[in-house]
Design an enzyme around this catalytic site. Structure first.
Site, short mmCIF file in Angstrom:
data_model
loop_
_atom_site.label_atom_id
_atom_site.label_comp_id
_atom_site.label_asym_id
_atom_site.label_seq_id
_atom_site.Cartn_x
_atom_site.Cartn_y
_atom_site.Cartn_z
N ASP A 175 -46.33 -5.67 30.29
CA ASP A 175 -46.94 -4.34 30.35
C ASP A 175 -46.40 -3.60 31.57
OD1 ASP A 175 -48.24 -5.49 32.54
OD2 ASP A 175 -50.07 -5.89 31.41
N HIS B 25 -28.45 -12.93 33.60
CA HIS B 25 -27.37 -13.77 34.11
C HIS B 25 -26.20 -13.82 33.15
CE1 HIS B 25 -28.64 -15.77 37.87
NE2 HIS B 25 -29.85 -15.49 37.44
#
Length: 270
Positions: free
Chosen positions: A194, A71
């Protein structure tokens, strides 16, 4: 440099450290990793300490900081290491409308998502790599309900969703109500950074429509999904580079903007 909580939060804004240390050889355009070496030599240690405390208290904070970086231009949750180019100053204004128009939405089509990225100088690799940030974090029921109940009202889920996964989601996301019920974007390892996000997509278990379209709507993005699912190190490498790329979107440096004492408001109080 002040050591108030406002300043510490500010440091999280300018250096969202999902853990530093690979030199990427990328042109940083006015930003550089050593920006605070003289004015605040312990800046990285301060940020890492505060972020670690915040994540220990609330695991979702790791995902929130990644999205905050997204953002603003998205911790021991694992993930890649890279040198974070610092020195990005805060703007003297903000636009909610501009943010809503520029940030991809959960139900955007793939062409729309790619177009929004291209407007800011990011490419298709950045789209797929940065989407991998969804390996941590949560999403509200209202963001994916349309995938669970189609418009004909027969209760059938989006055909791209795994049947058992869709049934599991419907238990906590009814046809009406429960809008704010939260679900992990990566249901296998929701608190670990991951590549299971990509493995989930290949299994038909991507939560958002904007996730699923990466695999089903374009060969180029599908190839990247498969590559990242097969090679976590490749994903980490591309994600780190894309985070640097995103941090270089029109940075204000030098005398531009300001360094806010309180991230929630301008220094003049307005």
């Amino acid at each position: 440099m002040a050591t108030s909580m406002g300043s510490l939060v500010l440091l999280c804004l300018v250096s969202p450290l999902l853990l530093p240390s690979v030199v990427l050889g990328h042109p940083w355009g006015g930003l550089f990793p050593q920006f605070y070496d003289h004015s605040c030599p312990k800046a990285k240690e301060i940020v890492q300490s505060i972020v670690a405390q915040a994540v220990a208290k609330e695991t979702r904070m790791a995902a929130s900081l990644v999205r905050l970086h997204f953002h603003d231009c998205f911790v021991k949750v694992g993930g890649p290491y890279w040198d974070v180019p610092l020195g990005r100053r805060d703007s003297l204004g903000a636009s909610i409308q501009g943010s809503n128009n520029d940030i991809p939405a959960p139900n955007n089509t793939l062409p729309t998502i790619i177009t929004k990225f291209k407007r800011l100088g990011l490419n298709v690799v950045d789209v797929v790599a940065l989407s991998g940030g969804h390996t941590i974090g949560m999403s509200r029921c209202t963001s994916f309900r349309q995938r669970l109940y189609n418009q004909t009202g027969n209760g059938m889920a989006d055909s791209t969703l795994d049947v058992s996964y869709a049934a599991q989601l419907r238990q906590g996301c009814p046809r009406s109500g429960g809008d704010n019920n939260l679900f992990p974007l990566d249901f296998v390892t929701p608190a670990k950074f991951d590549n299971f996000y990509y493995k989930n997509l290949l299994a038909g278990k991507g939560l958002l429509s904007s996730d699923e379209v990466l695999l089903t709507k374009r060969a180029e993005t599908a190839a990247l999904v498969k590559a990242y699912a097969a090679d976590v190190n490749l994903f980490f490498q591309h994600f780190a580079q894309s985070m640097v790329n995103m941090g270089n979107i029109s940075p204000q440096t030098g005398s531009q903007g300001e360094i806010r004492k309180n991230c929630r408001k301008l220094n003049n109080g307005h």
